[in-house]
Write a protein that holds these residues in place. Structure first.
Motif, PDB file in Angstrom:
ATOM      1  N   LEU A   1       0.816  -1.218   0.000  1.00 38.65           N
ATOM      2  CA  LEU A   1       0.000   0.000   0.000  1.00 38.65           C
ATOM      3  C   LEU A   1       0.846   1.263   0.000  1.00 38.65           C
ATOM      4  O   LEU A   1       0.530   2.235  -0.689  1.00 38.65           O
ATOM      5  CB  LEU A   1      -0.936  -0.014   1.207  1.00 38.65           C
ATOM      6  N   TRP A   2       1.936   1.252   0.762  1.00 38.67           N
ATOM      7  CA  TRP A   2       2.751   2.464   0.886  1.00 38.67           C
ATOM      8  C   TRP A   2       3.401   2.861  -0.434  1.00 38.67           C
ATOM      9  O   TRP A   2       3.783   4.022  -0.625  1.00 38.67           O
ATOM     10  CB  TRP A   2       3.818   2.289   1.962  1.00 38.67           C
ATOM     11  N   THR A   3       3.515   1.938  -1.370  1.00 42.37           N
ATOM     12  CA  THR A   3       4.142   2.244  -2.660  1.00 42.37           C
ATOM     13  C   THR A   3       3.167   2.839  -3.666  1.00 42.37           C
ATOM     14  O   THR A   3       3.593   3.334  -4.712  1.00 42.37           O
ATOM     15  CB  THR A   3       4.744   0.974  -3.291  1.00 42.37           C
ATOM     16  N   LEU A   4       1.872   2.801  -3.368  1.00 47.23           N
ATOM     17  CA  LEU A   4       0.864   3.219  -4.335  1.00 47.23           C
ATOM     18  C   LEU A   4       0.649   4.730  -4.265  1.00 47.23           C
ATOM     19  O   LEU A   4       0.595   5.301  -3.176  1.00 47.23           O
ATOM     20  CB  LEU A   4      -0.451   2.490  -4.084  1.00 47.23           C
ATOM     21  N   PRO A   5       0.501   5.405  -5.409  1.00 46.84           N
ATOM     22  CA  PRO A   5       0.351   6.860  -5.396  1.00 46.84           C
ATOM     23  C   PRO A   5      -0.960   7.333  -4.800  1.00 46.84           C
ATOM     24  O   PRO A   5      -1.053   8.451  -4.305  1.00 46.84           O
ATOM     25  CB  PRO A   5       0.453   7.240  -6.879  1.00 46.84           C
ATOM     26  N   GLU A   6      -2.018   6.486  -4.827  1.00 47.52           N
ATOM     27  CA  GLU A   6      -3.315   6.872  -4.279  1.00 47.52           C
ATOM     28  C   GLU A   6      -3.839   5.752  -3.367  1.00 47.52           C
ATOM     29  O   GLU A   6      -4.723   4.989  -3.752  1.00 47.52           O
ATOM     30  CB  GLU A   6      -4.307   7.149  -5.406  1.00 47.52           C
ATOM     31  N   PRO A   7      -3.281   5.649  -2.173  1.00 41.33           N
ATOM     32  CA  PRO A   7      -3.663   4.549  -1.284  1.00 41.33           C
ATOM     33  C   PRO A   7      -5.130   4.564  -0.887  1.00 41.33           C
ATOM     34  O   PRO A   7      -5.748   3.508  -0.728  1.00 41.33           O
ATOM     35  CB  PRO A   7      -2.744   4.722  -0.071  1.00 41.33           C
ATOM     36  N   GLY A   8      -5.702   5.754  -0.725  1.00 37.54           N
ATOM     37  CA  GLY A   8      -7.111   5.824  -0.369  1.00 37.54           C
ATOM     38  C   GLY A   8      -8.001   5.217  -1.441  1.00 37.54           C
ATOM     39  O   GLY A   8      -8.957   4.487  -1.139  1.00 37.54           O
ATOM     40  N   ARG A   9      -7.687   5.505  -2.690  1.00 37.11           N
ATOM     41  CA  ARG A   9      -8.460   4.940  -3.796  1.00 37.11           C
ATOM     42  C   ARG A   9      -8.293   3.430  -3.837  1.00 37.11           C
ATOM     43  O   ARG A   9      -9.271   2.691  -4.057  1.00 37.11           O
ATOM     44  CB  ARG A   9      -8.023   5.566  -5.116  1.00 37.11           C
ATOM     45  N   ALA A  10      -7.069   2.947  -3.619  1.00 31.57           N
ATOM     46  CA  ALA A  10      -6.834   1.503  -3.615  1.00 31.57           C
ATOM     47  C   ALA A  10      -7.630   0.832  -2.499  1.00 31.57           C
ATOM     48  O   ALA A  10      -8.251  -0.221  -2.710  1.00 31.57           O
ATOM     49  CB  ALA A  10      -5.345   1.216  -3.451  1.00 31.57           C
ATOM     50  N   LEU A  11      -7.635   1.419  -1.320  1.00 34.47           N
ATOM     51  CA  LEU A  11      -8.381   0.838  -0.206  1.00 34.47           C
ATOM     52  C   LEU A  11      -9.871   0.761  -0.502  1.00 34.47           C
ATOM     53  O   LEU A  11     -10.529  -0.233  -0.180  1.00 34.47           O
ATOM     54  CB  LEU A  11      -8.146   1.653   1.066  1.00 34.47           C
ATOM     55  N   ARG A  12     -10.403   1.806  -1.133  1.00 38.29           N
ATOM     56  CA  ARG A  12     -11.831   1.782  -1.487  1.00 38.29           C
ATOM     57  C   ARG A  12     -12.127   0.666  -2.488  1.00 38.29           C
ATOM     58  O   ARG A  12     -13.149  -0.027  -2.377  1.00 38.29           O
ATOM     59  CB  ARG A  12     -12.253   3.143  -2.034  1.00 38.29           C
ATOM     60  N   HIS A  13     -11.242   0.491  -3.455  1.00 38.91           N
ATOM     61  CA  HIS A  13     -11.437  -0.574  -4.440  1.00 38.91           C
ATOM     62  C   HIS A  13     -11.341  -1.944  -3.776  1.00 38.91           C
ATOM     63  O   HIS A  13     -12.154  -2.836  -4.051  1.00 38.91           O
ATOM     64  CB  HIS A  13     -10.412  -0.447  -5.566  1.00 38.91           C
ATOM     65  N   TRP A  14     -10.350  -2.112  -2.903  1.00 44.09           N
ATOM     66  CA  TRP A  14     -10.197  -3.402  -2.214  1.00 44.09           C
ATOM     67  C   TRP A  14     -11.409  -3.685  -1.342  1.00 44.09           C
ATOM     68  O   TRP A  14     -11.867  -4.834  -1.273  1.00 44.09           O
ATOM     69  CB  TRP A  14      -8.924  -3.405  -1.379  1.00 44.09           C
ATOM     70  N   ARG A  15     -11.946  -2.679  -0.684  1.00 39.53           N
ATOM     71  CA  ARG A  15     -13.163  -2.859   0.116  1.00 39.53           C
ATOM     72  C   ARG A  15     -14.296  -3.375  -0.760  1.00 39.53           C
ATOM     73  O   ARG A  15     -15.079  -4.248  -0.354  1.00 39.53           O
ATOM     74  CB  ARG A  15     -13.527  -1.527   0.773  1.00 39.53           C
ATOM     75  N   ASP A  16     -14.387  -2.855  -1.977  1.00 39.67           N
ATOM     76  CA  ASP A  16     -15.461  -3.269  -2.878  1.00 39.67           C
ATOM     77  C   ASP A  16     -15.274  -4.687  -3.409  1.00 39.67           C
ATOM     78  O   ASP A  16     -16.218  -5.268  -3.968  1.00 39.67           O
ATOM     79  CB  ASP A  16     -15.566  -2.289  -4.039  1.00 39.67           C
ATOM     80  N   LEU A  17     -14.077  -5.248  -3.255  1.00 39.63           N
ATOM     81  CA  LEU A  17     -13.829  -6.626  -3.677  1.00 39.63           C
ATOM     82  C   LEU A  17     -14.218  -7.638  -2.594  1.00 39.63           C
ATOM     83  O   LEU A  17     -14.152  -8.845  -2.828  1.00 39.63           O
ATOM     84  CB  LEU A  17     -12.349  -6.812  -4.026  1.00 39.63           C
ATOM     85  N   LEU A  18     -14.620  -7.132  -1.437  1.00 43.37           N
ATOM     86  CA  LEU A  18     -14.969  -8.008  -0.317  1.00 43.37           C
ATOM     87  C   LEU A  18     -16.463  -8.301  -0.276  1.00 43.37           C
ATOM     88  O   LEU A  18     -17.288  -7.442  -0.588  1.00 43.37           O
ATOM     89  CB  LEU A  18     -14.568  -7.352   1.007  1.00 43.37           C
ATOM     90  N   ARG A  19     -16.777  -9.500   0.144  1.00 41.38           N
ATOM     91  CA  ARG A  19     -18.154  -9.847   0.451  1.00 41.38           C
ATOM     92  C   ARG A  19     -18.554  -9.178   1.771  1.00 41.38           C
ATOM     93  O   ARG A  19     -17.681  -8.815   2.568  1.00 41.38           O
ATOM     94  CB  ARG A  19     -18.288 -11.361   0.583  1.00 41.38           C
ATOM     95  N   PRO A  20     -19.853  -9.030   2.023  1.00 45.53           N
ATOM     96  CA  PRO A  20     -20.272  -8.514   3.335  1.00 45.53           C
ATOM     97  C   PRO A  20     -19.694  -9.371   4.457  1.00 45.53           C
ATOM     98  O   PRO A  20     -19.717 -10.600   4.396  1.00 45.53           O
ATOM     99  CB  PRO A  20     -21.801  -8.643   3.273  1.00 45.53           C
ATOM    100  N   GLY A  21     -19.137  -8.706   5.452  1.00 40.90           N
ATOM    101  CA  GLY A  21     -18.495  -9.407   6.554  1.00 40.90           C
ATOM    102  C   GLY A  21     -17.051  -9.763   6.295  1.00 40.90           C
ATOM    103  O   GLY A  21     -16.397 -10.374   7.152  1.00 40.90           O
ATOM    104  N   GLY A  22     -16.521  -9.373   5.128  1.00 41.54           N
ATOM    105  CA  GLY A  22     -15.129  -9.649   4.802  1.00 41.54           C
ATOM    106  C   GLY A  22     -14.175  -8.738   5.541  1.00 41.54           C
ATOM    107  O   GLY A  22     -14.580  -7.868   6.314  1.00 41.54           O
ATOM    108  N   ARG A  23     -12.888  -8.949   5.289  1.00 43.35           N
ATOM    109  CA  ARG A  23     -11.884  -8.175   6.010  1.00 43.35           C
ATOM    110  C   ARG A  23     -10.684  -7.854   5.133  1.00 43.35           C
ATOM    111  O   ARG A  23     -10.292  -8.639   4.261  1.00 43.35           O
ATOM    112  CB  ARG A  23     -11.426  -8.929   7.261  1.00 43.35           C
ATOM    113  N   LEU A  24     -10.109  -6.687   5.377  1.00 41.99           N
ATOM    114  CA  LEU A  24      -8.811  -6.303   4.840  1.00 41.99           C
ATOM    115  C   LEU A  24      -7.757  -6.660   5.879  1.00 41.99           C
ATOM    116  O   LEU A  24      -7.913  -6.339   7.061  1.00 41.99           O
ATOM    117  CB  LEU A  24      -8.746  -4.799   4.565  1.00 41.99           C
ATOM    118  N   VAL A  25      -6.686  -7.322   5.450  1.00 37.30           N
ATOM    119  CA  VAL A  25      -5.547  -7.604   6.316  1.00 37.30           C
ATOM    120  C   VAL A  25      -4.336  -6.940   5.668  1.00 37.30           C
ATOM    121  O   VAL A  25      -3.869  -7.356   4.605  1.00 37.30           O
ATOM    122  CB  VAL A  25      -5.319  -9.116   6.483  1.00 37.30           C
ATOM    123  N   LEU A  26      -3.850  -5.882   6.292  1.00 35.82           N
ATOM    124  CA  LEU A  26      -2.808  -5.030   5.714  1.00 35.82           C
ATOM    125  C   LEU A  26      -1.591  -5.023   6.626  1.00 35.82           C
ATOM    126  O   LEU A  26      -1.684  -4.637   7.793  1.00 35.82           O
ATOM    127  CB  LEU A  26      -3.336  -3.602   5.545  1.00 35.82           C
TER     128      LEU A  26
END
Length: 207
Positions: free
Chosen positions: A126-151
């Protein structure tokens, strides 16, 4: 002072030829996990971060697939993604015979179509990406309800530190998750194969 709501990170991430790095990538203790103690330490942490039941897991920036392999060994169905053909080749070899697939693609926009996951796992990307907030939003949208991000992230170096502090990452996650947990990792030298003084941590964010 950087505004924590700014969508960019002034991390100074260097340009790296990951294809050239692939041959020696696993030589780092926390990359290759060749030492049984280091491997067991990461396996224990991963087990505590991931669902108890078999889950669909997306490992972004998977490198040579060391964490993907640990997750597969714990019964999870793994999709790894990396932009480097050489890393993808090594990850596919490492995961051969497992319930896993490795794709070539960018971590910020993984080539998974409409597929959805129970876990998105990302280590030191994540720290290497120019727009981490946008990446996080996209990753959130790849999750099913009740899913989790592990960073798994951190800040490295003293004179010219690079990375993303935990406070900044949790601020970026606040609009996306009602349940954000930070686990400090700097004090566990077994994970890294040595004692470390910089900031290293994991964040588990449920959606």
């Amino acid at each position: 002072m950087t505004n924590v709501n700014d969508d960019t990170v002034a991390a100074g991430a260097p340009e790296v030829d990951w294809d050239a790095e692939a041959d020696a990538f696993d030589d780092e203790p926390d990359h290759g996990l060749r030492d049984s103690g280091i491997r067991a330490a990461w396996a224990d942490r991963l087990r505590s971060w991931l669902p108890e039941r078999p889950a669909d897991l997306l490992d972004l920036g998977c490198g040579t697939g060391s964490l993907s392999l640990l997750a597969a060994e714990q019964g999870h169905r793994v999709t790894g993604v990396d932009s480097s053909p050489a890393m993808v080749e090594r990850a596919r070899a490492k995961l051969a015979g497992r319930d896993a697939v490795v794709l070539r693609g960018e971590a910020a926009a993984p080539p998974v179509g409409e597929q959805r996951f129970d876990v998105v796992l990302v280590r030191h990307v994540l720290w290497t990406l120019p727009e981490p907030g946008r990446a996080l939003r996209h990753w959130r949208d790849l999750l099913r309800p009740g899913g989790r991000l592990v960073l798994v992230e951190g800040v490295w170096g003293t004179l010219h530190p690079v990375g993303i502090p935990a406070a900044r990452l949790t601020a970026l996650l606040a609009p996306l998750s009602p349940d954000v947990r930070v686990e400090r990792l700097s004090g566990d030298p077994v994970l890294w194969g040595k004692a470390v003084a910089d900031e290293r941590y994991a964040v588990v964010a449920r959606v």
